[in-house]
Design an enzyme around this catalytic site. Structure first.
Site, short mmCIF file in Angstrom:
data_model
loop_
_atom_site.label_atom_id
_atom_site.label_comp_id
_atom_site.label_asym_id
_atom_site.label_seq_id
_atom_site.Cartn_x
_atom_site.Cartn_y
_atom_site.Cartn_z
N ASP A 84 38.69 20.00 -25.90
CA ASP A 84 38.76 18.81 -24.70
C ASP A 84 40.14 17.79 -24.79
O ASP A 84 39.90 16.93 -25.80
CB ASP A 84 37.43 18.65 -24.32
CG ASP A 84 37.46 18.05 -23.02
OD1 ASP A 84 38.55 19.17 -21.85
OD2 ASP A 84 36.76 17.42 -22.41
N HIS A 183 35.67 10.89 -13.98
CA HIS A 183 34.43 10.91 -15.57
C HIS A 183 34.30 9.50 -16.18
O HIS A 183 33.73 8.23 -15.31
CB HIS A 183 35.61 10.81 -16.78
CG HIS A 183 36.65 11.46 -17.15
ND1 HIS A 183 38.18 11.74 -16.85
CD2 HIS A 183 36.32 12.67 -17.26
CE1 HIS A 183 38.57 12.70 -16.87
NE2 HIS A 183 37.78 14.19 -17.13
N GLY A 212 34.65 15.76 -14.57
CA GLY A 212 33.74 14.26 -14.14
C GLY A 212 32.49 14.98 -13.36
O GLY A 212 32.41 14.14 -12.33
N SER A 214 29.64 14.65 -13.61
CA SER A 214 28.03 14.46 -13.68
C SER A 214 28.26 13.86 -12.76
O SER A 214 27.06 13.48 -12.35
CB SER A 214 27.98 13.90 -14.97
OG SER A 214 28.69 14.18 -16.30
N ASN A 233 33.08 20.78 -16.43
CA ASN A 233 32.90 20.23 -17.32
C ASN A 233 31.89 19.31 -17.21
O ASN A 233 32.26 18.50 -16.01
CB ASN A 233 34.75 19.85 -17.50
CG ASN A 233 35.04 20.03 -18.30
OD1 ASN A 233 35.19 21.68 -18.46
ND2 ASN A 233 36.24 19.73 -19.20
N VAL A 234 30.86 18.82 -18.37
CA VAL A 234 29.88 18.14 -18.15
C VAL A 234 29.48 17.35 -19.02
O VAL A 234 29.43 17.96 -20.48
CB VAL A 234 28.74 18.84 -17.60
CG1 VAL A 234 27.86 18.06 -17.59
CG2 VAL A 234 28.89 19.18 -16.30
N THR A 236 29.16 13.19 -19.62
CA THR A 236 27.75 12.19 -19.17
C THR A 236 26.85 12.65 -18.81
O THR A 236 26.23 11.87 -19.37
CB THR A 236 28.54 10.82 -18.31
OG1 THR A 236 30.25 10.89 -18.70
CG2 THR A 236 27.64 9.62 -17.76
#
Length: 289
Positions: A84, A183, A212, A214, A233-234, A236
C-alpha cells in the site's frame, strides 16, 4: 488455504454488491487480529503493508510479508496481500517475490501530468509481473501527519472527467478516489460526497477504493459501498483499538511487565473491530457465500 489475489476478491465482492475490507498491518498482532476477525465474519480479507510500515520495520519488507503469507496460508478464509501507498520504485519491485498480488502506487502528491506519467510506468511494470495495480487521483489528505485538505481546496476531490482520462491512459486496475475521507482520522465524523461518488462510478469501469475509512461513520460507509466503492481501506481504527486496550490494561495493572497479557487485550480489541467493519460492509450487499 493458498493465498488468493486482490483482484479475485474484488471481483467476488462486485458479484455480491459489497466491498472487500483491506486492513493495514504493522505487527504480528495486527495480522492475527485481521485474519481471526475475518474468519469470525466469514468473509475474505486483504492484508495491507504500507511503505510507512516497511520504514518502521527498518526498511525490510521480508519479515512482515513472510508472517502475513504464513497467516494467510493457515487461514480458513481467502486472504490476499497488498502493498500500500508505494512511492519507492525499489519497494514496488520487491512486491512479486514477497507474496503480494497487488500494489497501490501513490503518485497523487505530484501534479496531474507527473502523476499520470509515473503511474503509467508503474502500471506497465506491474502488469508485466502479473500484479493488479491501484492508483490515487485527488488528495485524500491526512497522511504523514499532514492535516486533511479543506473540502474546497484544489485537488481535494477527484474530478470525474480527469479520472476517466487518467484510468484510460495509465491502465490501472482500480482507483482510490477523494470524496471526503482523510487518512489517520481518530473521530468518525467524515461526511462523504455521495453525489460525486455516483458520478465517478458512472464514469469509470474500474473498481473504486475508499482510503481513510476509519473516520467514516457506519451509515456513510454502507452508503459508499452501495454507491460503487469496491475496496475499503482501514488502518487507524485498528491502531486506535489496540492503543485503547493497552492503555486500559496497563492503567489497571501498572505492575505488568509481561507483554503477552497486554498485547492479547490489544489483539482482541483489533479482532472485534475487524469483524465489526466487515459486517458493516456486508450489510450493504448480500450475505457472503
Amino acid at each position: 488455504m493458498p493465498l488468493t489475489t486482490t483482484g479475485e476478491l474484488i471481483a467476488r465482492a462486485a458479484r455480491l454488491r459489497t466491498a472487500v475490507a483491506a486492513f493495514n498491518i504493522i505487527t504480528l498482532e495486527h495480522i492475527e487480529a485481521v485474519v481471526t476477525g475475518a474468519e469470525t465474519a466469514g468473509a475474505p480479507v486483504v492484508l495491507q503493508v504500507s511503505q510507512n510500515a516497511v520504514k518502521f520495520r527498518g526498511g525490510r519488507l521480508g519479515p512482515l510479508a513472510r508472517a502475513a503469507v504464513t497467516a494467510a496460508e493457515q487461514a480458513h478464509i481467502p486472504v490476499a496481500l497488498h502493498l500500500d501507498h508505494v512511492q519507492s520504485d525499489d519497494l514496488l519491485r520487491q512486491a512479486p517475490d514477497a507474496g503480494f498480488s497487488s500494489v497501490m502506487y501513490d503518485a497523487a502528491r505530484l501534479p496531474y501530468a507527473e502523476n499520470l506519467t509515473a503511474t503509467q510506468a508503474a502500471a506497465d511494470w506491474a502488469h508485466a509481473q502479473g500484479l493488479w495495480i491501484e492508483a490515487e487521483l485527488g488528495q485524500i489528505g491526512g497522511k504523514d501527519g499532514r492535516p486533511p485538505l479543506d473540502a474546497h481546496a484544489p485537488g481535494a476531490r477527484t474530478d470525474p472527467a480527469e479520472a476517466r482520462d487518467f484510468v484510460a491512459r495509465t491502465g490501472v486496475d482500480a482507483l482510490a478516489v477523494a470524496i471526503g475521507s482523510a487518512h489517520a482520522m481518530t473521530t468518525r465524523t467524515a461526511a462523504l460526497d455521495h453525489a460525486l461518488l455516483k458520478r465517478l462510478s458512472a464514469e469509470l469501469a474500474v473498481p473504486l477504493v475508499l482510503h481513510g475509512s476509519s473516520g467514516v461513520p457506519d451509515d456513510e460507509l454502507a452508503e459508499a459501498v452501495e454507491g460503487g466503492i469496491g475496496k475499503v481501506n482501514v488502518g487507524t481504527a485498528l491502531n486506535a483499538a489496540l492503543t485503547r486496550a493497552l492503555r486500559d490494561h496497563l492503567g489497571r495493572h501498572p505492575e505488568a511487565v509481561d507483554p503477552r497479557a497486554y498485547l492479547a487485550t490489544g489483539r482482541t480489541a483489533m479482532t472485534d473491530e475487524v469483524t465489526r467493519i466487515i459486517r458493516v460492509l456486508d450489510r450493504a450487499g448480500v450475505s457472503p457465500s
